[in-house]
Design a protein around this motif. Sequence first.
Motif: not given
Length: 115
Positions: A61-88
Amino acid sequence: MQTTTFRRAFVALLGAGVLMAASASGLSLAQAQETNAVIVKNFMFSPMSLTIKAGSTVTWKNLDGEPHTIVNDAGLFRSSALDQNDTYTFRFDKPGVYNVFCGIHPNMRSTITVQ
């Protein structure tokens, strides 16, 4: 009369035992599908490392005011940009060590260990 009372008590006790056994097996299934939370705040993952059982899910869950993505370095998963309060959420089915980072801010790193 006494035999009838005994039978009813026995059936009730047997039924309670069956319900308890069913609940216990359901509990172990629920534990295997447990959800674990990782908070994204102040440009950090918290906790930075997490150990879970195979079959568990992790929700970021992104609690920052900036967007973040959740990425696995082996390419298994990658979220879209999470805005504040978004979850993946991702379910980890196989044991191993999974390195995770933010695709926008690659210095943000964490590790998920699946047993």
